[in-house]
Design a protein around this motif. Sequence first.
Motif, PDB file in Angstrom:
ATOM      1  N   LEU A  45       0.822  -1.204   0.000  1.00  0.00           N
ATOM      2  CA  LEU A  45       0.000   0.000   0.000  1.00  0.00           C
ATOM      3  C   LEU A  45       0.857   1.255   0.000  1.00  0.00           C
ATOM      4  O   LEU A  45       0.597   2.209  -0.724  1.00  0.00           O
ATOM      5  CB  LEU A  45      -0.937  -0.009   1.208  1.00  0.00           C
ATOM      6  CG  LEU A  45      -2.024  -1.086   1.103  1.00  0.00           C
ATOM      7  CD1 LEU A  45      -2.833  -1.143   2.400  1.00  0.00           C
ATOM      8  CD2 LEU A  45      -2.937  -0.792  -0.081  1.00  0.00           C
ATOM      9  N   ALA A  46       1.897   1.237   0.788  1.00  0.00           N
ATOM     10  CA  ALA A  46       2.788   2.392   0.826  1.00  0.00           C
ATOM     11  C   ALA A  46       3.434   2.600  -0.540  1.00  0.00           C
ATOM     12  O   ALA A  46       3.489   3.712  -1.046  1.00  0.00           O
ATOM     13  CB  ALA A  46       3.870   2.183   1.886  1.00  0.00           C
ATOM     14  N   LEU A  47       3.877   1.530  -1.137  1.00  0.00           N
ATOM     15  CA  LEU A  47       4.528   1.625  -2.443  1.00  0.00           C
ATOM     16  C   LEU A  47       3.631   2.297  -3.464  1.00  0.00           C
ATOM     17  O   LEU A  47       4.066   3.140  -4.231  1.00  0.00           O
ATOM     18  CB  LEU A  47       4.856   0.223  -2.957  1.00  0.00           C
ATOM     19  CG  LEU A  47       6.274  -0.279  -2.844  1.00  0.00           C
ATOM     20  CD1 LEU A  47       6.417  -1.552  -3.654  1.00  0.00           C
ATOM     21  CD2 LEU A  47       7.272   0.771  -3.317  1.00  0.00           C
ATOM     22  N   GLY A  48       2.367   1.898  -3.442  1.00  0.00           N
ATOM     23  CA  GLY A  48       1.420   2.451  -4.413  1.00  0.00           C
ATOM     24  C   GLY A  48       1.415   3.960  -4.389  1.00  0.00           C
ATOM     25  O   GLY A  48       1.637   4.613  -5.406  1.00  0.00           O
ATOM     26  N   SER A  49       1.230   4.536  -3.223  1.00  0.00           N
ATOM     27  CA  SER A  49       1.124   5.990  -3.162  1.00  0.00           C
ATOM     28  C   SER A  49       2.467   6.651  -3.421  1.00  0.00           C
ATOM     29  O   SER A  49       2.545   7.709  -4.045  1.00  0.00           O
ATOM     30  CB  SER A  49       0.566   6.421  -1.795  1.00  0.00           C
ATOM     31  OG  SER A  49       1.442   5.993  -0.785  1.00  0.00           O
ATOM     32  N   VAL A  50       3.533   6.005  -2.995  1.00  0.00           N
ATOM     33  CA  VAL A  50       4.859   6.585  -3.210  1.00  0.00           C
ATOM     34  C   VAL A  50       5.177   6.649  -4.697  1.00  0.00           C
ATOM     35  O   VAL A  50       5.632   7.670  -5.223  1.00  0.00           O
ATOM     36  CB  VAL A  50       5.932   5.748  -2.475  1.00  0.00           C
ATOM     37  CG1 VAL A  50       7.326   6.132  -2.973  1.00  0.00           C
ATOM     38  CG2 VAL A  50       5.816   5.973  -0.984  1.00  0.00           C
ATOM     39  N   PHE A  51       4.913   5.567  -5.394  1.00  0.00           N
ATOM     40  CA  PHE A  51       5.219   5.555  -6.824  1.00  0.00           C
ATOM     41  C   PHE A  51       4.289   6.479  -7.604  1.00  0.00           C
ATOM     42  O   PHE A  51       4.681   7.111  -8.577  1.00  0.00           O
ATOM     43  CB  PHE A  51       5.151   4.136  -7.370  1.00  0.00           C
ATOM     44  CG  PHE A  51       6.385   3.341  -7.072  1.00  0.00           C
ATOM     45  CD1 PHE A  51       7.628   3.814  -7.470  1.00  0.00           C
ATOM     46  CD2 PHE A  51       6.311   2.139  -6.400  1.00  0.00           C
ATOM     47  CE1 PHE A  51       8.775   3.095  -7.189  1.00  0.00           C
ATOM     48  CE2 PHE A  51       7.449   1.408  -6.122  1.00  0.00           C
ATOM     49  CZ  PHE A  51       8.691   1.883  -6.516  1.00  0.00           C
ATOM     50  N   GLN A  52       3.051   6.528  -7.163  1.00  0.00           N
ATOM     51  CA  GLN A  52       2.100   7.435  -7.805  1.00  0.00           C
ATOM     52  C   GLN A  52       2.672   8.850  -7.795  1.00  0.00           C
ATOM     53  O   GLN A  52       2.613   9.572  -8.776  1.00  0.00           O
ATOM     54  CB  GLN A  52       0.774   7.397  -7.044  1.00  0.00           C
ATOM     55  CG  GLN A  52      -0.306   8.282  -7.634  1.00  0.00           C
ATOM     56  CD  GLN A  52      -0.846   7.700  -8.926  1.00  0.00           C
ATOM     57  OE1 GLN A  52      -0.630   6.542  -9.244  1.00  0.00           O
ATOM     58  NE2 GLN A  52      -1.539   8.529  -9.697  1.00  0.00           N
ATOM     59  N   ASN A 121      -6.554   6.661 -11.574  1.00  0.00           N
ATOM     60  CA  ASN A 121      -6.983   7.800 -10.753  1.00  0.00           C
ATOM     61  C   ASN A 121      -7.263   9.053 -11.575  1.00  0.00           C
ATOM     62  O   ASN A 121      -7.157  10.173 -11.082  1.00  0.00           O
ATOM     63  CB  ASN A 121      -5.952   8.129  -9.670  1.00  0.00           C
ATOM     64  CG  ASN A 121      -5.864   7.024  -8.638  1.00  0.00           C
ATOM     65  OD1 ASN A 121      -6.838   6.287  -8.426  1.00  0.00           O
ATOM     66  ND2 ASN A 121      -4.705   6.880  -8.019  1.00  0.00           N
ATOM     67  N   GLY A 122      -7.583   8.870 -12.860  1.00  0.00           N
ATOM     68  CA  GLY A 122      -7.960   9.998 -13.705  1.00  0.00           C
ATOM     69  C   GLY A 122      -9.472  10.091 -13.814  1.00  0.00           C
ATOM     70  O   GLY A 122     -10.195   9.230 -13.313  1.00  0.00           O
ATOM     71  N   THR A 123      -9.938  11.160 -14.452  1.00  0.00           N
ATOM     72  CA  THR A 123     -11.374  11.347 -14.645  1.00  0.00           C
ATOM     73  C   THR A 123     -11.693  11.277 -16.141  1.00  0.00           C
ATOM     74  O   THR A 123     -11.192  12.097 -16.913  1.00  0.00           O
ATOM     75  CB  THR A 123     -11.822  12.729 -14.111  1.00  0.00           C
ATOM     76  OG1 THR A 123     -11.379  12.834 -12.765  1.00  0.00           O
ATOM     77  CG2 THR A 123     -13.326  12.883 -14.187  1.00  0.00           C
ATOM     78  N   PRO A 124     -12.501  10.316 -16.551  1.00  0.00           N
ATOM     79  CA  PRO A 124     -12.862  10.246 -17.979  1.00  0.00           C
ATOM     80  C   PRO A 124     -13.671  11.481 -18.384  1.00  0.00           C
ATOM     81  O   PRO A 124     -14.526  11.931 -17.614  1.00  0.00           O
ATOM     82  CB  PRO A 124     -13.744   8.990 -18.066  1.00  0.00           C
ATOM     83  CG  PRO A 124     -13.570   8.256 -16.779  1.00  0.00           C
ATOM     84  CD  PRO A 124     -13.159   9.269 -15.755  1.00  0.00           C
ATOM     85  N   ILE A 125     -13.397  12.016 -19.569  1.00  0.00           N
ATOM     86  CA  ILE A 125     -14.204  13.135 -20.056  1.00  0.00           C
ATOM     87  C   ILE A 125     -15.618  12.629 -20.315  1.00  0.00           C
ATOM     88  O   ILE A 125     -15.821  11.443 -20.590  1.00  0.00           O
ATOM     89  CB  ILE A 125     -13.623  13.743 -21.363  1.00  0.00           C
ATOM     90  CG1 ILE A 125     -13.479  12.670 -22.457  1.00  0.00           C
ATOM     91  CG2 ILE A 125     -12.313  14.438 -21.099  1.00  0.00           C
ATOM     92  CD1 ILE A 125     -13.301  13.246 -23.853  1.00  0.00           C
ATOM     93  N   SER A 126     -16.575  13.520 -20.207  1.00  0.00           N
ATOM     94  CA  SER A 126     -17.947  13.104 -20.522  1.00  0.00           C
ATOM     95  C   SER A 126     -18.154  13.174 -22.035  1.00  0.00           C
ATOM     96  O   SER A 126     -17.382  13.810 -22.748  1.00  0.00           O
ATOM     97  CB  SER A 126     -18.960  13.972 -19.781  1.00  0.00           C
ATOM     98  OG  SER A 126     -18.658  15.315 -19.991  1.00  0.00           O
TER      99      SER A 126
ATOM    100  N   GLY B  33       3.503   4.101 -12.046  1.00  0.00           N
ATOM    101  CA  GLY B  33       2.463   5.118 -11.961  1.00  0.00           C
ATOM    102  C   GLY B  33       1.101   4.550 -11.615  1.00  0.00           C
ATOM    103  O   GLY B  33       0.210   5.266 -11.184  1.00  0.00           O
ATOM    104  N   ALA B  34       0.917   3.287 -11.822  1.00  0.00           N
ATOM    105  CA  ALA B  34      -0.398   2.696 -11.605  1.00  0.00           C
ATOM    106  C   ALA B  34      -0.502   2.118 -10.207  1.00  0.00           C
ATOM    107  O   ALA B  34      -0.057   1.026  -9.928  1.00  0.00           O
ATOM    108  CB  ALA B  34      -0.660   1.618 -12.642  1.00  0.00           C
ATOM    109  N   THR B  35      -1.094   2.887  -9.335  1.00  0.00           N
ATOM    110  CA  THR B  35      -1.180   2.477  -7.940  1.00  0.00           C
ATOM    111  C   THR B  35      -1.798   1.100  -7.799  1.00  0.00           C
ATOM    112  O   THR B  35      -1.299   0.245  -7.081  1.00  0.00           O
ATOM    113  CB  THR B  35      -2.078   3.461  -7.160  1.00  0.00           C
ATOM    114  OG1 THR B  35      -1.622   4.764  -7.472  1.00  0.00           O
ATOM    115  CG2 THR B  35      -1.986   3.198  -5.686  1.00  0.00           C
ATOM    116  N   ALA B  36      -2.875   0.895  -8.518  1.00  0.00           N
ATOM    117  CA  ALA B  36      -3.610  -0.356  -8.353  1.00  0.00           C
ATOM    118  C   ALA B  36      -2.736  -1.538  -8.713  1.00  0.00           C
ATOM    119  O   ALA B  36      -2.869  -2.615  -8.149  1.00  0.00           O
ATOM    120  CB  ALA B  36      -4.847  -0.346  -9.225  1.00  0.00           C
TER     121      ALA B  36
END
Lengths: 266, 237
Positions: A45-52, A121-126, B33-36
């Motif tokens: 879990l820590a790795l995920g946010s760190v790499f992000q 963690n992005g937002t798709p355009i509508s 880059g891909a947390t998941a």
Amino acid sequence: MNIFNILEDIQKADPEVYNRIDSRRSAFKNLGSFGKKAALAAIPLALGSVFQKAYGQSSGTVVDVLNFALKLEYLERNFYTQALAANGLITDTAAKAALQKIQQHEAAHVDLLKATIQSLNGTPISEPTFNFGKNFPDWNTNYQTFLTLAQAFEDTGVRAYKGQAANLISNDTVLTAALQIHSVEARHAAHIRRMRSKAGWILGAGANSNVPAGAQPVYAGEDNVAHGGINDITSLGGGYSTEIATGAFDEPLTKEKVAEIVSLFE
Amino acid sequence: MKKLQDKPSGKDAGLTSNLLVPMQRRMFFRYAGATAAVTTLLFATSSCDNDDDEAPLDPTAVDLGSGDTGVLNYAYALEQLEAAFYTQVVAKSLSMFNQTEQQIMQDLKGHENIHRDFLKAALGSAAIPDLEVNFSAIDFNDKNSILSTARTFEDLGVAAYNGAGRLLENAGYLTLAGKIVSVEARHAAVIRDLITNGTFSDSANDKGLDPAMMPADVLAAASAFIKTKISANNLPK
């Protein structure tokens, strides 16, 4: 493989990795004193946010590309959905089956891109509002106009994905999926071109593809016969015809050029 | 070859499931880059400790080489195979096809020959030698045999380029490979339609994705048609 190998390997490819993850540097370096099992359980879990955070910038580029692709897929899905619903437009049974198949692929591409953008963690355009009749008023009553636009959209899709491949080079999974979509768009393009009695491949610039002036930008630059500094006609084998040289290679389109083409229908 | 046609789903079922497929070490940092992905990855790759092991080298085999050169030689090998095939089709079988189909076969011969010559020129002195092909299983007097072989080669070519894209480090080469793969996909669609109209994109799975195959699988599928032994041991993984 375990966490220690991963960090070592990352360091080989990116010597700056420990600097990128900065504040957690000491935590990672101290991992060696943990039991391997404990580390594996605690670290993910820590790795995920760190790499992000460390690589967030390239992730942003990838999301931008995916949203760009999503807009094109929205356009294609919307176009085929409306066309299949248009009264009396598509009467031939085989043609209808092929177009339904294509519509289903475009809808699947929309879903896949939206899910992928969200997973990053992005937002798709509508979905934008499209106006296919803006420059082609008989698009949903004249079968030939409809097919012309379908061809233009598919060939644009192929060129657009191709133009973005380099921007996805940092993410192997997304790159591969984009390539897997890209070749399906090319298959669609080939079929629709043959429905119009054209070759399945693009010969030269717009004139050979039999599209009206408004759709010419779709084919700009397709007459290129030199790749990576090698001229196909003057440098290769016993010499090739212009038709073979242009048909053998599809050309990328820049984001700006694609936006210009899409704006004809917004 | 039947196996190849039926392969599209499974591990290519989409991005989410792709993230669950065990990955090679060198790719890991690209996923950062891909947390998941990260959480899954640490566990999914725990069996990869031996991924540096290689099969014993066959001294008589043509080695494709390493890095981007190896990947381009891999593409060059496949283009040699396709070019040789259509050259024989045009030389031996053209009379079996109607006028439209004849034009298609001529175009395919031209495209594959130009792909082969282009890759050879791009590779220069790093290019592998000419490969010896084995087309004994193909009946050049039977239209069905020719078309089904063509479909196999074209679908295989598409899957090969789709799978190899991620192995390339140089963005320019990636774009070049992209210029070729979509033309292979156009070929595949047209050949499929000649066999059964409307099957142009039946290679795609329910997510609308064409297959992507890695070199070992592609070369295994192609090996029946290539007499020269090829070593892909040094290709990026």
